[in-house]
Design a protein around this motif. Structure first.
Motif, short mmCIF file in Angstrom:
data_model
loop_
_atom_site.label_atom_id
_atom_site.label_comp_id
_atom_site.label_asym_id
_atom_site.label_seq_id
_atom_site.Cartn_x
_atom_site.Cartn_y
_atom_site.Cartn_z
N SER A 258 -143.15 102.44 141.88
CA SER A 258 -143.25 101.29 141.86
C SER A 258 -143.08 100.20 141.03
CB SER A 258 -144.20 100.59 142.69
OG SER A 258 -144.98 101.24 141.84
N GLY A 259 -142.79 99.48 140.39
CA GLY A 259 -143.08 98.38 139.26
C GLY A 259 -141.85 98.79 138.56
N GLY A 260 -142.03 98.14 137.11
CA GLY A 260 -141.18 98.59 136.42
C GLY A 260 -140.85 97.69 135.87
N GLU A 261 -140.76 97.16 134.58
CA GLU A 261 -139.82 95.51 133.99
C GLU A 261 -138.21 95.64 134.17
OE1 GLU A 261 -139.24 96.86 129.02
OE2 GLU A 261 -141.10 96.75 130.39
N GLU A 262 -137.83 96.49 134.55
CA GLU A 262 -136.57 96.02 135.38
C GLU A 262 -135.97 96.14 136.66
OE1 GLU A 262 -133.51 97.60 132.23
OE2 GLU A 262 -134.15 96.68 130.12
N ASN A 263 -135.16 95.91 137.04
CA ASN A 263 -134.50 96.38 138.50
C ASN A 263 -133.61 97.78 138.85
OD1 ASN A 263 -135.75 94.40 140.00
ND2 ASN A 263 -134.97 92.55 139.13
N SER A 264 -133.54 98.23 137.05
CA SER A 264 -133.03 99.46 137.69
C SER A 264 -133.87 100.67 136.80
CB SER A 264 -131.47 99.21 137.10
OG SER A 264 -131.31 98.82 135.64
N LEU A 265 -133.63 101.87 137.42
CA LEU A 265 -134.47 102.99 136.81
C LEU A 265 -133.72 104.28 136.49
CD1 LEU A 265 -137.75 103.82 137.89
CD2 LEU A 265 -136.63 105.68 138.40
N HIS A 266 -133.66 104.99 135.67
CA HIS A 266 -133.22 106.22 135.19
C HIS A 266 -133.59 107.52 135.37
CE1 HIS A 266 -129.65 108.52 133.72
NE2 HIS A 266 -130.97 109.08 132.84
N LEU A 267 -133.42 108.67 136.21
CA LEU A 267 -134.42 109.43 136.87
C LEU A 267 -133.92 111.14 136.38
CD1 LEU A 267 -136.73 110.21 138.23
CD2 LEU A 267 -135.13 109.87 140.71
N ILE A 268 -134.42 111.43 135.94
CA ILE A 268 -133.82 112.63 135.71
C ILE A 268 -134.83 114.02 136.31
CG2 ILE A 268 -133.84 114.77 134.04
CD1 ILE A 268 -132.68 113.07 131.88
N ILE A 269 -134.28 115.08 137.85
CA ILE A 269 -135.43 115.72 137.89
C ILE A 269 -135.04 116.74 137.58
CG2 ILE A 269 -136.93 116.59 139.90
CD1 ILE A 269 -136.02 113.96 141.32
N SER A 270 -135.70 117.90 136.90
CA SER A 270 -134.73 119.31 136.58
C SER A 270 -136.13 120.20 136.89
CB SER A 270 -134.67 119.43 134.87
OG SER A 270 -136.55 119.35 134.37
#
Length: 773
Positions: free
Chosen positions: A718-730
C-alpha cells in the motif's frame, strides 16, 4: 577500797538484797519477751510464706491459662442492617460466642451464680463452707448430692482438662483456682466462665446456648429460659430441654425453689427449639475468612457492607436465568455488585446454587478466572486515550496480519470489516481489529503493566500475545468489576472492601490508573447508543432510565459470557456459562448477563439519574463522521465530538471529502476493493508499505492443499509515491520480476525455502524476506 566477792562468787550490788517478788516479775517479763519474739518470728515466717505462696500463685508458669486466653470464638457476621449473615463455627462445628460481661443481663449472671457458686464473690477460689456442706450432704444421702466446685475451679478445669476425676486432680484443680484468683479479678473470671461453660451439643458459652436451646439471642431470654440454661451445664445430656424437658424442669425447681412457678419452667422447657444457624453468602464468607483470617477471628463482631435483601434478590434472578437458559448449557453464573464511590461490596453471588453438586455449585465464580472476551476492551482503549489517542481518531477495521513468525489475524464478531472507524465507534461497537491494532501500537507489556496496577493477579505469569486485546487471557469477574468501576470514579482505583472501615482504609491508599478526562471519555463512549449501533444496533438491553455504561464479552469458544455495567453509584459484574468449559449453545452474544446487570441496576437506582461528569480539558466540536476531522461543508454526515481544547485538532479539517468525491487513505485500498464502493483511494497518501507478508514471516507448507507441491501466497503493498511498482521475488528455485499498477497485489506460487522481496516505487525501496517450511 576493793569490794570482795561474796560466797556465791557473785559480786554484791551495794548492800541491797533482791526480793522474791521482784525476781518473779523479771522472769515473767523475760518469758513474755520470749513469747513475743516467737510470735513475731512466726508472724514473719507466715507473712513470708504467704507472700511466697502469692508470688508462686501469681507468677508461676501457667501456659495452659495463656493458651486458653488465646482460644478462638465464633465470629458473628452481620450485614449493613444488622441481619445475621453467618455465625462461623469453630473446629468440628462448635459454636462459642464471646460476649463482654457488661452485656450479660443481670438476671443471667444472678441465675448462674445461684446455680453454680452462691458465694462466688466471697471466697478466693476455694469455698471451704461449700466443701463441708457437700461432704455432709453426700455422706448423709449416701450418694453425690452436690459438688463443691466453685466457678473459679470450673474455669480451672476448662483451662486444664483431666481425663479422670481423682483426689490428685481435685488438688490440682484447687491449686489452679487459687492461681486464677491471684491473676484475674472476679469479674474477669466470671466472664471467662459465662463465655466458655460447656452445654454439650457442640455449644459453649451462654450466648450460643441461648440460640442452640431456645433459638433466641441472649438479650431475648425469658426468666424461665435463663433458669433452664443455668442447670444444663450440671448434666448436659440429662437436663437438655430439647430432649428431656421434664428432667430440666425438675433440676430447675431443685436449684431455684419456688421463686418462679413450675408451670412457667415447664412451658419454657417444652417450647425449647434449636436455632437454625444462617448460612448466607457461603462463597463470600469463605473468601473473606481466607483473605482476612485475622479480621474474621477473635472476640469482635463483623459488620459487612452487603445487604441481605439485595443478596437474596440477586441470587434469585441469577438462579432463574440459569434455569431459563439451561438448554443453552448455561448451568452456572456469578454476580458481584460494588458501591462505585467507595468500592464496598454490596452483593457477592458465587454460583447459582452452593449445594448444586451436579453443576459444581461450590466453585466461586466471582474469583475463578474465565476468558472475559471483549469486556476488557475499555481498559485498553483508556490506555490509548492516556497515550494521546482521541475519540475522533480513525482506526483501521480492515483485514490485517499482525505479528511475524506467529501471525495473528483477528476477525470481527460478524465477520465483516468496516474500513475506517472512529475510536469511539470501535469501542462502543466492540470491533476486534481496531482493538488489536491499538494493542500492537501500545505494546503488550505496557498493557499488562497497566492491568497489574488494577490488581489483575490472574495475569501475573500470563503470556497472552495480542489476543489479550480480545480477552483471551482468563481473569475473574472480581478483577473485571473492580477495574471497570474506575471509569465512573474518574480513573481512581480502590480495592474492593467488605465494610466501611476497610473501605476508608483502602480509600486512603487509592491511586489513579487513568486520567480524569480519559475516564470521563470512556463513560461518554460506553453510554453512547448511536456509536454502539454499528455493532449491536439499538439493543434495549443496554438502555436504562438513567446514565449508565455497559460492556459485554464472549469468550472465543463461547464458553463464557460476561457483562459489566456501572453508574456513578453502582457497578455490576455478571459472568454466566459453566464450570466444565462446554460451549454455550445458541447464544454467542452476552445479552443474557447484560439483561441481568440491567435489571440489577434498575432495581438499585430506580429512575434516579446521576449523570456522568464532562471532561474538563476537552470541548465539543462538529466533526466528519468518516474522517474524524473537523467538518467542512463538503462532509455529508457530521456529529459532535470531544477534542482537546487548544490542540492542533481544532484546525485539522477534513480532507477526505473533496469536490471530486471521497478519497480514502492508501491503507484502506484492499478493504475498498472488497466490494463496490463510492469514492476512490489516494494511493500516494502514505509511504510505500509491505502489507503482506510481514518481514521475517514463517509459513508452513500444506501438502494436502497444494498443487504440484506449490501453494499460492498473496503479496500486497500500500502507499507509495507513484502509481506503479517494480517487484522482484527470488527464492532458492524461484525468481519473479514484474511491474504492477495499483492496486499493488499479486498472488505467487511458493514452495519450501527462503524468499527475498525487493520492491521499488519511485524513490522508495523496500527489502523484505520470508520463509516456507
Amino acid at each position: 577500797m576493793t569490794e570482795l566477792p561474796n560466797k556465791s562468787g557473785k559480786q554484791a550490788i551495794g548492800n541491797e538484797k533482791q526480793s522474791p517478788v521482784t525476781g518473779n516479775l523479771a522472769r515473767n517479763k523475760l518469758q513474755k519477751n520470749k513469747h513475743r519474739n516467737v510470735l513475731i518470728i512466726l508472724l514473719a515466717v507466715s507473712v513470708s510464706l504467704g507472700i511466697l505462696l502469692y508470688l508462686i500463685l501469681k507468677f508461676s508458669p501457667y501456659p495452659d491459662a495463656e493458651k486458653f486466653l488465646e482460644r478462638q470464638y465464633s465470629t458473628r457476621i452481620y450485614d449493613r442492617d444488622g441481619n445475621l449473615v453467618q455465625l462461623l463455627p469453630l473446629e468440628d462445628g462448635l459454636r462459642r460466642e464471646y460476649t463482654p460481661l457488661s452485656e450479660f443481663p443481670d438476671s443471667v449472671i444472678t441465675s448462674f451464680i445461684t446455680a453454680e457458686d452462691r458465694r462466688f464473690y466471697e471466697h478466693h477460689g476455694i469455698d471451704i463452707a461449700a466443701i463441708l456442706r457437700a461432704f455432709y450432704q453426700n455422706l448423709t444421702g449416701k450418694r453425690i448430692v452436690s459438688g463443691a466446685s466453685t466457678i473459679t475451679m470450673q474455669v480451672a478445669r476448662l483451662i486444664t482438662p483431666v481425663e479422670e476425676r481423682s483426689f490428685i486432680a481435685k488438688i490440682q484443680e484447687a491449686f489452679n483456682a487459687l492461681r486464677l484468683e491471684c491473676r484475674f479479678s472476679k469479674d474477669e473470671i466470671l466472664e471467662l466462665y459465662l463465655n466458655n461453660v460447656p452445654f454439650g451439643f457442640n455449644t459453649e458459652g451462654i450466648t450460643s446456648a441461648a440460640k442452640t436451646f431456645f433459638g433466641v439471642s441472649l438479650d431475648s431470654l425469658s426468666t424461665a429460659q435463663i433458669r433452664c440454661l443455668a442447670v444444663i451445664p450440671r448434666r448436659p445430656s440429662s437436663y437438655n430441654p430439647l430432649k428431656k424437658p421434664e428432667n430440666c424442669v425438675k433440676a430447675v425447681m431443685e436449684v431455684f425453689g419456688n421463686d418462679i412457678s413450675e408451670s412457667e419452667i415447664m412451658e419454657a422447657a417444652q417450647n425449647a427449639k434449636s436455632f437454625e444457624y444462617p448460612f448466607n453468602m457461603p462463597h463470600y464468607i469463605q473468601y473473606l475468612t481466607s483473605q482476612y483470617p485475622d479480621d474474621f477471628s477473635g472476640k469482635h463482631d463483623i459488620y459487612l457492607s452487603v445487604s441481605l435483601p439485595l443478596q437474596k434478590y440477586t441470587e434469585n434472578i441469577l438462579t432463574n436465568a440459569v434455569k431459563k437458559y439451561s438448554s443453552n448449557r448455561i448451568t452456572n453464573g456469578a454476580i458481584l455488585i460494588l458501591d462505585t464511590k467507595t468500592a464496598e461490596i454490596l452483593a457477592w453471588v458465587g454460583s447459582s446454587g452452593f449445594n448444586d453438586e451436579m453443576n459444581q455449585g461450590q466453585i466461586d465464580g466471582v474469583i475463578v478466572p474465565n476468558q472475559p472476551g471483549s469486556s476488557m476492551k475499555p481498559l485498553l482503549y483508556a490506555l490509548a486515550l492516556d497515550n494521546g489517542y482521541l475519540p475522533s481518531d480513525i482506526l483501521p477495521d480492515i483485514p490485517t496480519d499482525f505479528g511475524f513468525e506467529e501471525l495473528y489475524i483477528p476477525q470481527n464478531f460478524n465477520n465483516r470489516f468496516n474500513g475506517p472507524v472512529r475510536l469511539r465507534t470501535a469501542l462502543a461497537s466492540s470491533l476486534n481489529v481496531p482493538a488489536v491494532y491499538l494493542l500492537n501500537k501500545l505494546g503488550i507489556k505496557t498493557y499488562l503493566s497497566k492491568l497489574g496496577e488494577m490488581d489483575f493477579n490472574s495475569l501475573k505469569n500470563a503470556d497472552p500475545g495480542l489476543g489479550i486485546a480480545l480477552g483471551n487471557a482468563a481473569v475473574s469477574i472480581y478483577e473485571l468489576t473492580a477495574a471497570f468501576s474506575v471509569f465512573p470514579r474518574d480513573g481512581v482505583f480502590i480495592k474492593p472492601a467488605y465494610n466501611k472501615k476497610k473501605a476508608d482504609e483502602n480509600a486512603a491508599k487509592a491511586y489513579s490508573v487513568y486520567t480524569k478526562d480519559t475516564s470521563r471519555l470512556i463513560c461518554s463512549i460506553l453510554s453512547d447508543a448511536s456509536s454502539r449501533a454499528t455493532g449491536f444496533g439499538y439493543a434495549t438491553v443496554f438502555q436504562t432510565p438513567f446514565a449508565s455504561i455497559f460492556k459485554t464479552g464472549t469468550a472465543n469458544q463461547y464458553q463464557n459470557i460476561t457483562a459489566l455495567a456501572a453508574t456513578p453509584l453502582y457497578t455490576v459484574g455478571v459472568w454466566m456459562g459453566n464450570f466444565t468449559g462446554e460451549t454455550v449453545v445458541g447464544k454467542t452474544g452476552s445479552s443474557i448477563p447484560a439483561s441481568l446487570a440491567n435489571e440489577i441496576l434498575c432495581s438499585l437506582q430506580g429512575s434516579h439519574d446521576v449523570p456522568f461528569s464532562e471532561p474538563e480539558q476537552y470541548k465539543k466540536v462538529r466533526i466528519c463522521s468518516l474522517s474524524g476531522k473537523r467538518a467542512t461543508e463538503l462532509c455529508p454526515t457530521t456529529l459532535i465530538e470531544y477534542i482537546p481544547a487548544g490542540s492542533l485538532s481544532e484546525n485539522n479539517f477534513c480532507d477526505w471529502h473533496t469536490k471530486e468525491g471521497t478519497q480514502y487513505p492508501a491503507e484502506y485500498e484492499k478493504w475498498f476493493l472488497m466490494k463496490t464502493r463510492t469514492g476512490s483511494i489516494d494511493g500516494t497518501s502514505l509511504p510505500l508499505t509491505l502489507v503482506s507478508p510481514k518481514n521475517g514471516s514463517v509459513f508452513f507448507h500444506d501438502q494436502a492443499t497444494s498443487l504440484n507441491n506449490r501453494q499460492n501466497l498473496s503479496v500486497e503493498f500500500s502507499g507509495g509515491e507513484e502509481n506503479s511498482l517494480h517487484l522482484i521475488i527470488s527464492g532458492e528455485t524461484f525468481f519473479l520480476e514484474t511491474d504492477l499498477e495499483r492496486p499493488f497485489m499479486l498472488s505467487v506460487p511458493i514452495e519450501r525455502g527462503t524468499y527475498k522481496i525487493v520492491a521499488k516505487c519511485g524513490s522508495e525501496t523496500i527489502t523484505s524476506s520470508f520463509s516456507v517450511r
